[in-house]
Write a protein that holds these residues in place. Structure first.
Motif, short mmCIF file in Angstrom:
data_model
loop_
_atom_site.label_atom_id
_atom_site.label_comp_id
_atom_site.label_asym_id
_atom_site.label_seq_id
_atom_site.Cartn_x
_atom_site.Cartn_y
_atom_site.Cartn_z
N ASP A 37 49.64 27.34 33.88
CA ASP A 37 49.79 26.40 34.98
C ASP A 37 48.55 25.53 35.18
O ASP A 37 48.61 24.52 35.87
N HIS A 38 47.44 25.95 34.59
CA HIS A 38 46.22 25.16 34.72
C HIS A 38 46.09 24.10 33.64
O HIS A 38 45.03 23.53 33.45
N GLN A 39 47.16 23.85 32.89
CA GLN A 39 47.07 22.72 31.96
C GLN A 39 48.39 21.99 31.74
O GLN A 39 48.38 20.86 31.27
N ILE A 40 49.51 22.61 32.08
CA ILE A 40 50.79 21.94 31.86
C ILE A 40 50.94 20.77 32.82
O ILE A 40 50.74 20.91 34.03
#
Lengths: 263, 568
Positions: free
Chosen positions: B389-392
């Protein structure tokens, strides 16, 4: 490391005051800074604030300086730009289309001092008051508790969100994103892959927080405040003095003192 | 007592029920563990127990939840707070105060308790969780301390039941242990515990009752022994049974033993009699020759993929890495382990240039990283971050994977080809037009691996690739990583998951306080008890069982059975 608070723990007169008194004091100093335009008055105000910080809060100038550095670009800009636009008065330099006047320089000095004194007025409060006391002061002065809580949570979550932002930046850099490259438009576009996950993470965090807050009996009714505020004799005295000083300043301003005469 | 009767629930935004006809009873002082694959409705069930559902989160609810005679339909969350407390997975999302004391005071302040009472309760819980400085900013605590603080902030409301949703899944082994010690203490003091947990080894040691949930229904329940003895059924449900249960199940199936054990102690006592007494010392001596099985390609034989030479690093004044030197051979699978703060992440961030070596140097396939940008290194070193979730961010799975190639200015047609190939390899091709946020946890993890893999790096760094994933999803990640390794890629795992390490790693590097504390094969590392306990690590259960029985250190069932059969 991200600094979560400007508060500096000290045993001092200013630290011992009720946060409401300090809030009032800070607003008062802010007001004085806005009232006058004479550089001498503003210089006195700025010097006065630094002395208060040193003597009444026992915070040396060296602790203040890093925070002043943050607004230094603005201060320098005020100092440079005012002389360029104030073209009437006693001309000191006249070269091609540039006219620099004595009044212009004085105005530049005054405006940078005003910026400095306004910012130090707020720092005076933030450096001597814990955030929870500040929020409590606002709540006790009539702010709704849920708004106060919201403010407190927002303040406490800044470092966590900053940490997530750094992680996201690293993750996207590892996928070849080069934030430094390109023109302004391209640079702004490059922040999209950082902003979207950050916003989603913030929303997730907020959702979970609301569950945690509810689970801890929020909204039950009359609540206790573990922290008490004590408005003492000292506070009454300081507030009284502040009221007198502000009134005098307003009177003087109304009478036309402390204002820079521009031709 | 908490009793859930015939409970069904559907979120107001959902399309189908998340829970259907769940019934359970937790007596006062009971210890119930909830297990089940991701998305089975465990967390939803937790939220019904303190009234968050239906009061804060709305939907269609039928059936009843009754907590100490209060029906949660009729009593609001803040009334139930004195009966039942809830602790979530991520401590960060439960702490919101500026100091430990405020955090602990928030609940009882809301209850309107007298100030003296609040202070007394804070005093009490601080001794339970072992945090002394009540003025500390919660953000600055370690993960384990944060989670203990989250528990304590519930305890100050004096509940008699505690519901915990995977409370240790984001902690390092030391933090995990300290949180479980607190739970043990509370349970011993008469508190009911309702715990969601993937680690069935832990559950088997402690829980009185286990409930298996799948697709919103209870599919099995009973004592840990009843439930985890059904090894085949559990596997089919996607639940990892304790390592000892797998071993004893296999032996039981072959008629060697009479029953199945689910805890280490029980397994030891069950298997102890099978072993000839004099065997112990002999087996330990022959270990070094035996344990070569399964491990391959020691670093010295291949060309080095990563060479770290005398690397030191500080964040500000805080030293994080201190003169670290190591070599990772091309084609190796290396696990880097150690507690949080030991410098693992700082070390691997140097491999792809996210951090620059100030003292020392790093060589990737013989070239120094010093004059290379992160983008240049991305073609060689793929770094898969922990939390997807920290890059999508993209609108489709295809675009998400394409991002890296765009950054590297790869031409359009080639991009399409490479993305398609990677999506097929990671088994995501059918989702290519899907919005990434609608994928499951395991699929998201594969997606972030794909989005790094597309740049075709020869070295792959995976940070906690299996954390928070259920059995089925972690298997799919392990299979994928295996396949990538077979294509002659170097794999570097940064993880707290010792089962993953035992299963995959050729070599283990232990970091401690910024130095390389030890390196060796999994057999060497997992048989060194002193080293493990110094680093708050625990060998996989099967390794502990085999060494307790004197068979040396076995990393998997096959090896264990092989050794055992040799002695029979």
């Amino acid at each position: 490391m991200i600094q979560q608070t400007m508060f500096i723990r000290k045993e001092s007169f200013l630290h011992s005051l009720d946060p409401r008194t300090k809030l009032f004091l800070s607003i008062g100093l802010f007001l004085v800074g806005v009232l006058f335009t004479d550089y001498r008055v503003l210089m006195a105000l700025f010097a006065g604030e630094v002395i208060i910080l040193r003597v009444a809060a026992r915070i040396p100038f060296s602790k203040l300086f890093p925070y002043l550095k943050l607004i230094l670009p603005l201060v320098v800009m005020a100092l440079l730009i005012w002389p360029l636009f104030q073209r009437t008065g006693t001309v000191l330099v006249s070269y091609w289309k540039v006219i620099i006047t004595k009044e212009g320089i004085q105005m530049g000095i005054a405006m940078s001092l005003r910026l400095l004194s306004l910012i130090v007025a707020t720092y005076l409060l933030l450096m001597t008051t814990e955030q929870r006391d500040l929020v409590l002061a606002l709540v006790k002065s009539g702010l709704r508790y849920d708004f106060g809580l919201m403010l407190a949570i927002a303040l406490s979550k800044v470092p966590a969100l900053a940490g997530i932002a750094l992680t996201i930046m690293d993750a996207q850099k590892a996928r070849g994103l080069e934030l430094e490259k390109g023109n302004i438009v391209e640079k702004v576009r490059k922040y999209i892959p950082i902003l979207i996950p950050l916003i989603i993470s913030a929303i997730r965090l907020a959702e979970a927080l609301s569950i945690a807050i509810d689970s801890r009996a929020f909204g039950r009714g009359r609540r206790t405040y573990l922290r008490e505020l004590h408005f003492t004799m000292k506070d009454a005295l300081v507030t009284g003095m502040a009221v007198v000083v502000i009134s005098v300043c307003m009177g003087m301003r109304a009478a036309g003192y402390g204002v820079m005469e521009l031709p | 007592m908490i009793s859930v009767e015939d409970l069904s629930f559907q979120y107001s935004t959902g399309e189908s029920p998340v829970l259907s006809k769940v019934t359970l009873v937790v007596p006062q002082g009971g210890y119930l563990a909830l297990v089940g694959p991701s998305g089975s409705g465990k967390s939803t069930l937790c939220f019904t127990m303190n009234g968050i559902i239906p009061h804060s989160i709305t939907g269609i609810l039928s059936g009843n939840v009754v907590v100490d005679r209060l029906n949660t339909r009729e009593h609001h969350v803040h009334e139930l707070a004195e009966k039942v407390g809830i602790v979530l997975q991520n401590p960060e999302s439960q702490l919101f105060a500026m100091s430990v004391e405020e955090e602990l005071a928030f609940g009882p302040e809301n209850l309107g308790l007298p100030r003296e009472e609040i202070l007394a309760r804070i005093e009490d819980v601080l001794t339970i969780i072992g945090i002394a400085d009540r003025g500390r900013f919660p953000f600055s605590l370690s993960g384990g301390e944060k989670q203990k603080l989250a528990i304590a902030s519930i305890l100050t409301m004096n509940p008699s039941h505690l519901v915990l949703d995977e409370p240790t899944s984001q902690l390092d082994p030391r933090g995990r242990k300290s949180v479980y010690d607190v739970l043990d203490k509370l349970h011993a003091g008469g508190m009911s515990i309702i715990l969601i947990e993937h680690n069935t080894e832990h559950i088997a040691e402690r829980a009185q009752q286990v409930l298996v949930i799948k697709d919103g229904s209870v599919v099995a329940s009973g004592s840990p022994r009843d439930v985890f003895s059904q090894v085949e059924t559990m596997k089919a449900l996607g639940i990892q049974v304790p390592g000892v249960a797998e071993v004893t199940y296999e032996l039981h199936r072959r008629g060697i033993i009479q029953r199945i054990a689910v805890t280490l102690e029980d397994a030891v006592s069950l298997l102890e009699n099978l072993r000839p007494k004099e065997f112990t010392s002999q087996s330990l001596k022959t270990e070094s020759t035996l344990t070569r099985v399964g491990s391959s390609s020691p670093s010295s034989r291949t060309e080095p993929a990563v060479e770290v030479k005398n690397l030191s690093f500080q964040y500000g004044d805080v030293p994080v890495l201190n003169n670290v030197s190591l070599t990772i051979g091309h084609g190796e699978i290396v696990a880097i382990i150690g507690q949080n703060g030991s410098g693992k992440t700082t070390l691997v961030k140097h491999f792809n240039g996210l951090l620059r070596p100030k003292e020392g140097d790093i060589f990737i396939f013989g070239e120094s990283v010093k004059d290379k940008s992160v983008a240049q290194l991305a073609r060689k070193v793929g770094y898969v971050f922990q939390n997807p979730d920290h890059q999508i961010f993209a609108d489709s799975v295809f675009e998400e994977v394409e991002f890296g190639l765009k950054n590297l200015s790869v031409p359009l047609e080639e991009r399409a080809e490479r993305v398609a190939a990677v999506l097929k390899q990671t088994d995501l091709f059918r989702y290519k037009d899907t919005h990434p946020t609608s994928l499951s946890g395991g699929e998201k993890q594969r997606l972030v691996i794909a989005s790094v893999l597309v740049m075709n790096p020869q070295i792959l760094v995976l940070d906690e690739p299996t954390t928070g994933l259920d059995l089925k999803s972690s298997r799919s990640i392990i299979d994928l990583v295996r396949a990538l390794h077979q294509q002659h890629r170097t794999v570097i795992l940064v993880t707290h998951d010792m089962n993953l390490v035992a299963e995959m790693a050729h070599r283990i590097l232990i970091l401690k306080d910024g130095t390389l504390a030890a390196e060796g094969s999994p057999h060497q590392i997992f048989s060194d008890e002193g080293l493990l306990s110094d680093n708050f690590l625990e060998a996989p259960q099967i390794a502990r069982l085999s060494s307790r029985l004197g068979y040396g250190t076995c990393l998997n069932i096959e090896e264990f059975l092989h050794k055992l059969e040799g002695t029979l």
